[in-house]
Design an enzyme around this catalytic site. Sequence first.
Site, PDB file in Angstrom:
ATOM      1  N   GLU A 165      14.973 -38.298  60.596  1.00 44.60           N
ATOM      2  CA  GLU A 165      14.626 -39.022  59.358  1.00 44.60           C
ATOM      3  C   GLU A 165      14.381 -38.068  58.196  1.00 44.60           C
ATOM      4  O   GLU A 165      14.365 -38.484  57.048  1.00 44.60           O
ATOM      5  CB  GLU A 165      13.404 -39.935  59.593  1.00 44.60           C
ATOM      6  CG  GLU A 165      12.038 -39.259  59.598  1.00 44.60           C
ATOM      7  CD  GLU A 165      11.721 -38.435  60.852  1.00 44.60           C
ATOM      8  OE1 GLU A 165      12.598 -38.279  61.728  1.00 44.60           O
ATOM      9  OE2 GLU A 165      10.586 -37.925  60.931  1.00 44.60           O
ATOM     10  N   GLU A 174       1.153 -37.029  65.168  1.00 49.80           N
ATOM     11  CA  GLU A 174       0.215 -36.404  66.108  1.00 49.80           C
ATOM     12  C   GLU A 174       0.065 -37.340  67.308  1.00 49.80           C
ATOM     13  O   GLU A 174      -0.558 -38.403  67.205  1.00 49.80           O
ATOM     14  CB  GLU A 174      -1.121 -36.167  65.382  1.00 49.80           C
ATOM     15  CG  GLU A 174      -2.160 -35.471  66.190  1.00 49.80           C
ATOM     16  CD  GLU A 174      -1.655 -34.223  66.900  1.00 49.80           C
ATOM     17  OE1 GLU A 174      -1.744 -34.180  68.134  1.00 49.80           O
ATOM     18  OE2 GLU A 174      -1.154 -33.295  66.200  1.00 49.80           O
ATOM     19  N   SER A 175       0.625 -36.925  68.430  1.00 51.78           N
ATOM     20  CA  SER A 175       0.705 -37.848  69.567  1.00 51.78           C
ATOM     21  C   SER A 175      -0.661 -38.234  70.142  1.00 51.78           C
ATOM     22  O   SER A 175      -0.829 -39.365  70.615  1.00 51.78           O
ATOM     23  CB  SER A 175       1.609 -37.275  70.656  1.00 51.78           C
ATOM     24  OG  SER A 175       1.216 -35.962  70.984  1.00 51.78           O
ATOM     25  N   ILE A 233       9.462 -29.607  63.952  1.00 52.83           N
ATOM     26  CA  ILE A 233       8.120 -29.341  63.390  1.00 52.83           C
ATOM     27  C   ILE A 233       7.106 -29.433  64.534  1.00 52.83           C
ATOM     28  O   ILE A 233       6.875 -30.513  65.078  1.00 52.83           O
ATOM     29  CB  ILE A 233       7.755 -30.368  62.290  1.00 52.83           C
ATOM     30  CG1 ILE A 233       8.829 -30.366  61.180  1.00 52.83           C
ATOM     31  CG2 ILE A 233       6.377 -30.052  61.701  1.00 52.83           C
ATOM     32  CD1 ILE A 233       8.693 -31.508  60.194  1.00 52.83           C
ATOM     33  N   ARG A 234       6.534 -28.302  64.905  1.00 50.50           N
ATOM     34  CA  ARG A 234       5.607 -28.238  66.052  1.00 50.50           C
ATOM     35  C   ARG A 234       6.143 -29.110  67.196  1.00 50.50           C
ATOM     36  O   ARG A 234       5.452 -29.949  67.771  1.00 50.50           O
ATOM     37  CB  ARG A 234       4.198 -28.679  65.645  1.00 50.50           C
ATOM     38  CG  ARG A 234       3.505 -27.656  64.753  1.00 50.50           C
ATOM     39  CD  ARG A 234       2.131 -28.099  64.293  1.00 50.50           C
ATOM     40  NE  ARG A 234       2.205 -29.281  63.428  1.00 50.50           N
ATOM     41  CZ  ARG A 234       1.845 -30.500  63.787  1.00 50.50           C
ATOM     42  NH1 ARG A 234       1.323 -30.736  64.958  1.00 50.50           N
ATOM     43  NH2 ARG A 234       1.971 -31.506  62.942  1.00 50.50           N
ATOM     44  N   HIS A 287      13.432 -34.200  63.970  1.00 52.49           N
ATOM     45  CA  HIS A 287      13.173 -35.275  62.990  1.00 52.49           C
ATOM     46  C   HIS A 287      14.454 -35.679  62.248  1.00 52.49           C
ATOM     47  O   HIS A 287      14.706 -35.166  61.151  1.00 52.49           O
ATOM     48  CB  HIS A 287      12.156 -34.783  61.957  1.00 52.49           C
ATOM     49  CG  HIS A 287      10.757 -34.726  62.465  1.00 52.49           C
ATOM     50  ND1 HIS A 287       9.832 -35.725  62.263  1.00 52.49           N
ATOM     51  CD2 HIS A 287      10.119 -33.779  63.185  1.00 52.49           C
ATOM     52  CE1 HIS A 287       8.685 -35.410  62.826  1.00 52.49           C
ATOM     53  NE2 HIS A 287       8.831 -34.222  63.393  1.00 52.49           N
ATOM     54  N   CYS A 302       9.947 -36.726  68.189  1.00 53.51           N
ATOM     55  CA  CYS A 302       8.865 -35.746  68.232  1.00 53.51           C
ATOM     56  C   CYS A 302       7.596 -36.298  68.893  1.00 53.51           C
ATOM     57  O   CYS A 302       7.575 -36.489  70.103  1.00 53.51           O
ATOM     58  CB  CYS A 302       8.638 -35.210  66.823  1.00 53.51           C
ATOM     59  SG  CYS A 302       7.990 -33.542  66.842  1.00 53.51           S
TER      60      CYS A 302
HETATM   61  N1  GLN Z   1       2.933 -31.387  67.924  1.00 54.27           N
HETATM   62  C1  GLN Z   1       2.836 -32.806  67.699  1.00 54.27           C
HETATM   63  C2  GLN Z   1       2.174 -33.488  68.886  1.00 54.27           C
HETATM   64  O1  GLN Z   1       1.981 -32.890  69.893  1.00 54.27           O
HETATM   65  C3  GLN Z   1       4.196 -33.401  67.427  1.00 54.27           C
HETATM   66  C4  GLN Z   1       4.722 -32.879  66.129  1.00 54.27           C
HETATM   67  C5  GLN Z   1       5.637 -33.807  65.389  1.00 54.27           C
HETATM   68  O2  GLN Z   1       5.700 -35.006  65.642  1.00 54.27           O
HETATM   69  N2  GLN Z   1       6.301 -33.246  64.403  1.00 54.27           N
HETATM   70  O3  GLN Z   1       1.850 -34.610  68.796  1.00 54.27           O
END
Ligand code: GLN
Length: 206
Positions: free
Chosen positions: A184, A50-51, A146-147, A182, A81
Amino acid sequence: MGNVKIGVLALQGAFIEHEHMLTDLGAVCTEIRQSSDLQGIDGIVLPGGESTVQGQLLHKSGLFTPLRELIASGLPTLATCAGLILLAQEISIPVADRTKQEKTAPVTHLGTLPVTVRRNAYGRQLSSFVTEESVKGIGSYPMIFIRAPYIERADEHVEVLAKVDGNIVAVKYGNQIGLSFHPELSDNSKIHKWFLALCQKCGKHF
Ligand code: GLN
């Protein structure tokens, strides 16, 4: 790769999976939680997660400035990500997609990679998918999103390594590698292997 020491930012998110992949390839990993942990590393991984939270923790931990300086001076960096979002110079989030928190607390980002990243570019909920595309220098690669963000704009000096549906999902700029997906979480360690080779070649010249 036995003597390559990789720092893995371990404030939040999917850092363990990077460590497993890197240690399987023979690297030594050290978890980065404070600035003294940066001592002696040959490269760093900024993991997914989660950034917004990661950005806040970078400040709280005192890592923000020393880490940004190291990356800007050439420390080999693999950002995936949320890590890519942290590296980006500019972040765009569709207004309709912004949470209350995102409206008031924008992501703190390191800003060393001259790209504009679109956060949650595939939507917030139904946004996880897997696809296989070619990565320059690596070949066909299974990409787990993923998102995920994608890169809307890249400076002319940024090398585009991969696109999915016409959108940029992998770039290299100097020693910084930014990926929307990702690696990893896949069973293909070619990207990590390539990153370790970059760290070895760089040999702490940053
Ligand atoms: N949606 C996340 C973000 O905005 C990033 C998602 C992820 O790292 N898989 O931080």
